[in-house]
Every structure is written in structure tokens, then in C-alpha cells.
Design an enzyme around this catalytic site. Structure first.
Site, PDB file in Angstrom:
ATOM      1  N   LYS A   1       0.802  -1.230   0.000  1.00 28.98           N
ATOM      2  CA  LYS A   1       0.000   0.000   0.000  1.00 28.98           C
ATOM      3  C   LYS A   1       0.837   1.283   0.000  1.00 28.98           C
ATOM      4  O   LYS A   1       0.387   2.316  -0.469  1.00 28.98           O
ATOM      5  CB  LYS A   1      -0.943   0.009   1.204  1.00 28.98           C
ATOM      6  CG  LYS A   1      -2.105  -0.963   1.074  1.00 28.98           C
ATOM      7  CD  LYS A   1      -3.052  -0.860   2.247  1.00 28.98           C
ATOM      8  CE  LYS A   1      -4.255  -1.751   2.050  1.00 28.98           C
ATOM      9  NZ  LYS A   1      -5.232  -1.677   3.130  1.00 28.98           N
TER      10      LYS A   1
ATOM     11  N   ASP B   1     -10.350   2.897   1.985  1.00 27.88           N
ATOM     12  CA  ASP B   1     -10.529   2.298   3.321  1.00 27.88           C
ATOM     13  C   ASP B   1     -11.072   3.310   4.328  1.00 27.88           C
ATOM     14  O   ASP B   1     -11.899   2.973   5.179  1.00 27.88           O
ATOM     15  CB  ASP B   1      -9.186   1.784   3.869  1.00 27.88           C
ATOM     16  CG  ASP B   1      -8.775   0.449   3.266  1.00 27.88           C
ATOM     17  OD1 ASP B   1      -9.657  -0.275   2.763  1.00 27.88           O
ATOM     18  OD2 ASP B   1      -7.571   0.135   3.291  1.00 27.88           O
TER      19      ASP B   1
HETATM   20  P1  NAP Z   1      -0.154  -3.325   9.002  1.00 23.41           P
HETATM   21  O1  NAP Z   1       0.107  -2.006   8.374  1.00 23.41           O
HETATM   22  O2  NAP Z   1       0.854  -4.410   8.884  1.00 23.41           O
HETATM   23  O3  NAP Z   1      -0.403  -3.033  10.585  1.00 23.41           O
HETATM   24  C1  NAP Z   1      -0.643  -4.072  11.486  1.00 23.41           C
HETATM   25  C2  NAP Z   1      -0.832  -3.490  12.882  1.00 23.41           C
HETATM   26  O4  NAP Z   1      -1.167  -4.578  13.733  1.00 23.41           O
HETATM   27  C3  NAP Z   1       0.402  -2.832  13.473  1.00 23.41           C
HETATM   28  O5  NAP Z   1       0.000  -1.780  14.293  1.00 23.41           O
HETATM   29  C4  NAP Z   1       1.022  -3.971  14.303  1.00 23.41           C
HETATM   30  O6  NAP Z   1       1.727  -3.522  15.447  1.00 23.41           O
HETATM   31  C5  NAP Z   1      -0.204  -4.683  14.788  1.00 23.41           C
HETATM   32  N1  NAP Z   1       0.072  -6.093  15.044  1.00 23.41           N
HETATM   33  C6  NAP Z   1       0.456  -7.018  14.137  1.00 23.41           C
HETATM   34  N2  NAP Z   1       0.619  -8.212  14.745  1.00 23.41           N
HETATM   35  C7  NAP Z   1       0.349  -8.008  16.057  1.00 23.41           C
HETATM   36  C8  NAP Z   1       0.359  -8.871  17.205  1.00 23.41           C
HETATM   37  N3  NAP Z   1       0.676 -10.158  17.081  1.00 23.41           N
HETATM   38  N4  NAP Z   1       0.029  -8.342  18.403  1.00 23.41           N
HETATM   39  C9  NAP Z   1      -0.312  -7.036  18.503  1.00 23.41           C
HETATM   40  N5  NAP Z   1      -0.311  -6.162  17.487  1.00 23.41           N
HETATM   41  C10 NAP Z   1       0.005  -6.664  16.262  1.00 23.41           C
HETATM   42  O7  NAP Z   1      -1.509  -3.962   8.481  1.00 23.41           O
HETATM   43  P2  NAP Z   1      -2.845  -3.172   8.010  1.00 23.41           P
HETATM   44  O8  NAP Z   1      -2.789  -2.844   6.577  1.00 23.41           O
HETATM   45  O9  NAP Z   1      -3.085  -2.072   8.969  1.00 23.41           O
HETATM   46  O10 NAP Z   1      -3.937  -4.323   8.166  1.00 23.41           O
HETATM   47  C11 NAP Z   1      -4.229  -4.842   9.450  1.00 23.41           C
HETATM   48  C12 NAP Z   1      -5.512  -5.643   9.417  1.00 23.41           C
HETATM   49  O11 NAP Z   1      -6.603  -4.802   9.088  1.00 23.41           O
HETATM   50  C13 NAP Z   1      -5.546  -6.729   8.337  1.00 23.41           C
HETATM   51  O12 NAP Z   1      -5.060  -7.927   8.865  1.00 23.41           O
HETATM   52  C14 NAP Z   1      -7.010  -6.828   7.930  1.00 23.41           C
HETATM   53  O13 NAP Z   1      -7.636  -7.895   8.612  1.00 23.41           O
HETATM   54  C15 NAP Z   1      -7.594  -5.535   8.420  1.00 23.41           C
HETATM   55  N6  NAP Z   1      -8.116  -4.743   7.274  1.00 23.41           N
HETATM   56  C16 NAP Z   1      -9.435  -4.861   6.996  1.00 23.41           C
HETATM   57  C17 NAP Z   1      -9.987  -4.153   5.951  1.00 23.41           C
HETATM   58  C18 NAP Z   1     -11.453  -4.287   5.666  1.00 23.41           C
HETATM   59  O14 NAP Z   1     -11.887  -3.812   4.617  1.00 23.41           O
HETATM   60  N7  NAP Z   1     -12.241  -4.874   6.542  1.00 23.41           N
HETATM   61  C19 NAP Z   1      -9.181  -3.306   5.168  1.00 23.41           C
HETATM   62  C20 NAP Z   1      -7.821  -3.205   5.480  1.00 23.41           C
HETATM   63  C21 NAP Z   1      -7.307  -3.940   6.539  1.00 23.41           C
HETATM   64  P3  NAP Z   1       3.281  -3.085  15.384  1.00 23.41           P
HETATM   65  O15 NAP Z   1       3.257  -1.633  14.980  1.00 23.41           O
HETATM   66  O16 NAP Z   1       3.740  -3.310  16.753  1.00 23.41           O
HETATM   67  O17 NAP Z   1       3.927  -3.967  14.371  1.00 23.41           O
END
Ligand code: NAP
Length: 521
Positions: A309, A347
Site C-alpha cells: 500500500k 478504506d
Molecule cells: P499493518 O500495516 O501491517 O499493521 C498491522 C498493525 O497490527 C500494526 O500496528 C502492528 O503492530 C499490529 N500487530 C500485528 N501483529 C500483532 C500482534 N501479534 N500483536 C499485537 N499487534 C500486532 O496492516 P494493516 O494494513 O493495517 O492491516 C491490518 C488488518 O486490518 C488486516 O489484517 C485486515 O484484517 C484488516 N483490514 C481490513 C480491511 C477491511 O476492509 N475490513 C481493510 C484493510 C485492513 P506493530 O506496529 O507493533 O507492528
């Protein structure tokens, strides 16, 4: 119309003949069945004759793959292979497939087959080349194709194995070539997940092949990356694909779990819109994907997911104000009649809009505290989205520095678990944007039950499963819950509008997503 050739995966001809799925497929004029003679342990001339008769030779593609090219019969020499293929020619099979390498070393092979065919319109000869290790250079592939064109081939088939999406570029460039020396149908396949596109998009290229390969439902497939015939026929509308159809797709890694193809293809079909939407597993540079790969498949719209992204931004010619503030895009749209890409982030509005609706409608976020768990891409979209609707944002993240950085950008407050519990009464909504609880780690939750603020609305952006552990705990706590499905459909609906200029069929998209959910989700 191009057909779908379903590869028999059976260990014996007897097993094939008793498989009701294949019996039905053989009656379907849109389908062909591939007999892989090298893999049947009960192969005999009598058994083959019975099979040809039972399934109908006009529906069959007959192959006796040599051992060097992945054949399953180590002792089968060219004489034995020729014996069976001659039988298939005599019976009037639709296609006979044999290797370019066999042709090179054994002139007798093709001359005997041609002699036997003499005077008949069928079978057509597919001369095939396989590279299971990688992808030869464009020059090598072009030279090979020229030689194969000059042979007895009616159809030229080249199957290569890219380990990454962009490795397939030489094959893709060759597929696009309109050189007048290439006149014969060209069946080009990139094996593996990285080459999935090649199994669907054949009809969009010059010199299209008469069919593509698929596997039976629940079958492993005879080559990696093969979709099922039902996916091809129903989800990707393979039989309807026209050369001028625009291509859309989602690019990410991993991508196999993505439900975007299901949702977008359902919307395209429901609105009778020309176009097909594919998953692209991109383990590589997203900028190179946009600049080098996308034009060759006439890609017009791209959904972008983890981890591209942010890295895809340099490929975008114009970026919307909202995406610039978030620092990430999830949608690229090709400007009509130009090579320019417009990028945005759907989003933010989808997430904030879903939450606002769950709270009772427009204006309901004003002055309310929204606690965001996580500080990644989805958290950024949410934080800017709800802030724009007047909410006060609190952020909790595993890595505190990241939470502090986002808090500073969006004028939010950083909180730890103790503050969440002690000041729970102030929190109106909780949003999980971490992947905790996502398939396959469905027992994980970012908050324990006792940490969930009573009376709050709990929104989980995770949509696979639909009902996450966090949402289950929130319900037990008496909170109302909002699954990630609505946001997912919302962001996809806006993408659909940007891609096609049409309003998205929201109900159809939602139903497609719900139908795909595993039982109990
Ligand atoms: P990202 O940029 O990789 O961010 C992930 C976040 O989750 C970071 O803040 C990370 O913390 C935290 N995290 C990851 N693993 C963790 C763990 N084991 N324990 C605690 N915190 C943890 O990913 P993203 O793009 O934001 O997407 C995250 C999720 O959002 C996706 O998995 C998806 O399910 C959901 N999403 C849904 C939609 C929808 O349309 N419904 C759209 C987009 C995303 P750190 O900073 O400490 O690494």
C-alpha cells in the site's frame, strides 16, 4: 468460444470412468477432459478404447507425457507412447498433446501420427514445451515458438514456471507479440500461483488458444496453480471473456486468501459489465508491476493490499488528498486513454462510514472517543477517517513509538492497557486494526473480555472469519458489534465505482462475501 479442459487426476481409467463429475463434464459442450495416459496404472489398449467410447473422443485431449517432462510412467518409451496416441488418433480424439522434445528426437513420432490422421479433421496436434525450473529469456522463447510454429503443430503450447510474478515477463511479452510469423493458436501457461493470470486471460491475447486447463473440484490438479473448472466458468466467466475486456485485480502477498476476486467478479457479472478481476501474488516491486506488467495485460484498475500500500506510491501519477494524508493507497485507476494512474484510499471512508452508521448515522461520531487498536495502514485510514467526522481518537499499539507517531499526525492520544480499563466509561467505540483473530489464528484477540469497555460499539476490521474472537468476547460483555465485512464491502464498492463508473451492487457483493465464509463464521 474457448473451452475449459479439465485434467483427469485419477490413478486409473477405471477411477476416471466412475467419477460422476467427469462423466458430467464430458457431456458439457463448454468442456474438454484431458486424459493423462502416463498416470493410469490400469492402462491397456482395451481400457483406453472403452474410455474413449464412454466419454466421447470429441471431448478428449489425450496426452502421454514423456518422463523427462513430468510424465508419471518411467518405463514408457516413445514406441509405447506412440502406440497409445495412434489409438487415440484412430478413435478421433479432439486433441493429441506431445512434446516438442519428442518431436526433435523422434521424427517417426509425428509422421506416424500424421499418417494415421490423414484425411481426418481431428485430432489437432498440440506440440508442447515445459520448463518446470523457471522461465527462459524472451529470445529463447521466441526462437522456440518460431520452430514449433514451423512443425506439424496445430496448437503451440509453452508452459514455464516463474517463481515470482515478474519472472513471467518474457512469456507475457511473447504472448503479446503480433509478429506475422506467429499464426497458430498459442497456449501459454505460467505454472504456480505467480502465473495464475495466464490460466484465465488467454482469450485476451492475439492467437488465443482453443482452451485453458483447469482441475476438477477437490482435485489437486496436474500442474500447480490450476483453478477449478467451476471457478473459471462461474467466477471468472471464462466462456464469455472477450479480447477487449478490461482487466482488474488485487495485488498483494499473500493473496490466496483474498476474497476481493469473488466480490468484484460477482459485481461485474451482476451489472453485466465487461471485465474480469484477478488475484496477483506479487513478491517483488509493485512499481515494476504497474509499469511493466500491467500494460501487457491491459490492467485498468488495481486494488492494493498488504504489503504494497505504501511502496506502490511512486508508480502513481496523481494521488488523492485523503491518500496523501494517510500515506497509503488501496486503489489505482488507469486514466482513460492514457498511461497515467490515479490513486486513492477507499478504506478511510468505508471504515469511518461503517462505524458512523453503527452508531446511528451521520454526525454520531462528533465528540465521541474512538479507541483504535493498532497503528499500521488500516489504523491510519481509520484514524484520519473518524477524525474527519469529528471523533476524538485514542490509539493503542504493540509498538508504542508507532502509536505516538500516528497520534502526533492526527492529533490523537496514545493510551496503554491500564488507561483503557480505568477510563473505559469515556470510550464510545473500539476498533481493532491488528490482524489478531484473523484466520488461521482465530483464537487470538487484541483485548481480553475484562478489558473491553462496557457499552461500547466494538468494530473488528478483520473479516476472515466474519465473527472474530474479539467480537465474541464483546457480545459476552454486552457490547454491540460490527464485523469487518461492511468495511470490506464498502471499500470494494467504491473501487468498483472508480473502476467501472457504475454504482456497485452492494447486496450482491455482501452476499458473495457471506457465501464464501466458512461454516460457523
Ligand atoms: P499493518 O500495516 O501491517 O499493521 C498491522 C498493525 O497490527 C500494526 O500496528 C502492528 O503492530 C499490529 N500487530 C500485528 N501483529 C500483532 C500482534 N501479534 N500483536 C499485537 N499487534 C500486532 O496492516 P494493516 O494494513 O493495517 O492491516 C491490518 C488488518 O486490518 C488486516 O489484517 C485486515 O484484517 C484488516 N483490514 C481490513 C480491511 C477491511 O476492509 N475490513 C481493510 C484493510 C485492513 P506493530 O506496529 O507493533 O507492528
Amino acid at each position: 468460444m474457448q473451452k475449459i479442459c479439465v485434467a483427469s487426476h485419477h490413478p486409473s481409467l477405471e477411477a476416471l470412468l466412475t467419477d460422476s463429475e467427469f462423466k458430467e463434464l464430458a457431456k458439457d459442450p463448454r468442456m474438454l477432459v484431458e486424459l493423462r495416459l502416463d498416470q493410469y496404472k490400469d492402462l491397456s489398449t482395451a481400457a483406453l478404447r472403452t474410455t474413449l467410447r464412454a466419454l466421447g473422443p470429441e471431448r478428449l485431449v489425450v496426452t502421454f507425457r514423456c518422463h523427462e517432462e513430468g510424465g508419471g510412467h518411467p518405463e514408457a518409451d516413445d514406441t509405447l507412447r506412440l502406440k497409445y496416441l495412434l489409438l487415440a488418433v484412430e478413435a478421433g480424439a479432439a486433441y493429441i498433446d506431445f512434446e516438442w522434445r519428442t518431436l526433435e528426437r523422434c521424427v517417426e513420432f509425428s509422421s506416424r501420427l500424421m499418417e494415421k490422421r490423414s484425411g481426418q479433421a481431428v485430432p489437432k496436434f498440440i506440440v508442447s514445451f515445459h520448463d518446470f525450473e523457471g522461465v527462459p529469456s524472451l529470445e529463447t522463447l521466441r526462437d522456440l515458438r518460431q520452430k514449433m510454429e514451423a512443425s506439424c503443430a496445430d496448437v503451440v503450447k509453452v508452459a514455464v514456471r516463474p517463481s515470482r510474478l515478474l519472472d513471467a515477463l518474457p512469456l507475457l511479452k511473447l504472448m503479446r507479440e503480433t509478429d506475422s510469423q506467429f499464426k497458430k493458436p498459442f497456449l501459454a501457461l505460467a505454472m504456480g500461483e505467480a502465473g495464475f493470470w495466464s490460466r484465465v486471460l488467454g482469450p485476451l491475447f492475439p492467437n488465443p488458444a482453443p482452451f485453458t486447463f483447469a482441475r476438477g473440484e477437490g482435485a489437486p490438479g496436474t500442474a500447480p496453480g490450476q483453478p477449478t473448472w467451476r471457478e473459471l466458468a462461474e467466477m471468472y466467466r471464462f466462456g464469455e471473456l472477450q479480447a477487449d475486456w478490461p482487466v482488474f485485480g488485487v495485488v498483494g502477498n499473500p493473496i490466496a486468501h483474498s476474497r476481493s476476486p469473488l466480490m468484484h467478479n460477482a459485481a461485474l457479472a451482476n451489472t453485466h459489465t465487461a471485465g474480469v478481476y484477478l488475484p496477483f501474488k506479487l513478491d517483488g516491486d509493485p512499481v515494476a508491476f504497474v509499469r511493466d506488467f500491467a500494460p501487457l495485460i491491459h490492467l485498468q484498475g488495481i486494488s492494493v493490499t498488504i504489503p504494497h500500500k505504501e511502496a506502490i506510491l511512486p508508480a502513481c501519477d496523481e494521488v488523492s488528498a485523503v491518500a496523501r494524508r494517510i500515506g497509503a493507497v488501496n486503489t489505482l485507476v488507469k486514466r482513460r486513454d492514457s498511461d497515467q494512474w490515479f490513486a486513492t484510499n477507499t478504506d478511510a471512508e468505508a471504515a469511518a462510514g461503517s462505524l458512523e452508521e453503527a452508531l446511528g448515522g451521520k454526525g454520531r461520531l462528533t465528540g465521541k472517543v474512538v479507541l483504535i487498536l493498532g497503528a499500521g495502514g488500516a489504523a491510519r485510514a481509520l484514524a484520519f477517517g473518524v477524525k474527519d467526522k469529528g471523533a476524538e481518537v485514542w490509539i493503542h499499539n504493540r509498538t508504542r513509538e508507532r502509536a505516538e507517531k500516528l497520534a502526533q499526525e492526527v492529533a490523537a492520544r496514545c493510551v496503554d492497557k491500564e488507561a483503557i480499563v480505568s477510563q473505559a466509561a469515556q470510550i464510545t467505540a473500539v476498533v481493532n486494526t491488528t490482524p489478531l483473530g484473523m484466520h488461521p489464528n482465530v483464537e487470538a484477540s487484541p483485548l481480553e473480555e475484562k478489558e473491553i469497555p462496557k457499552g461500547s460499539v466494538v468494530f473488528d476490521t478483520v473479516y476472515n472469519p466474519l465473527r472474530t474472537k474479539l467480537l465474541q468476547l464483546a457480545s459476552q460483555r454486552g457490547c454491540s458489534t460490527l464485523p469487518g465485512l461492511q468495511m470490506f464491502v464498502g471499500q470494494g464498492a467504491e473501487q468498483f465505482r472508480l473502476f467501472t463508473g457504475k454504482d456497485a451492487p452492494l447486496v450482491v457483493m455482501k452476499v458473495a462475501m457471506e457465501a464464501a465464509a466458512a461454516p460457523g463464521e
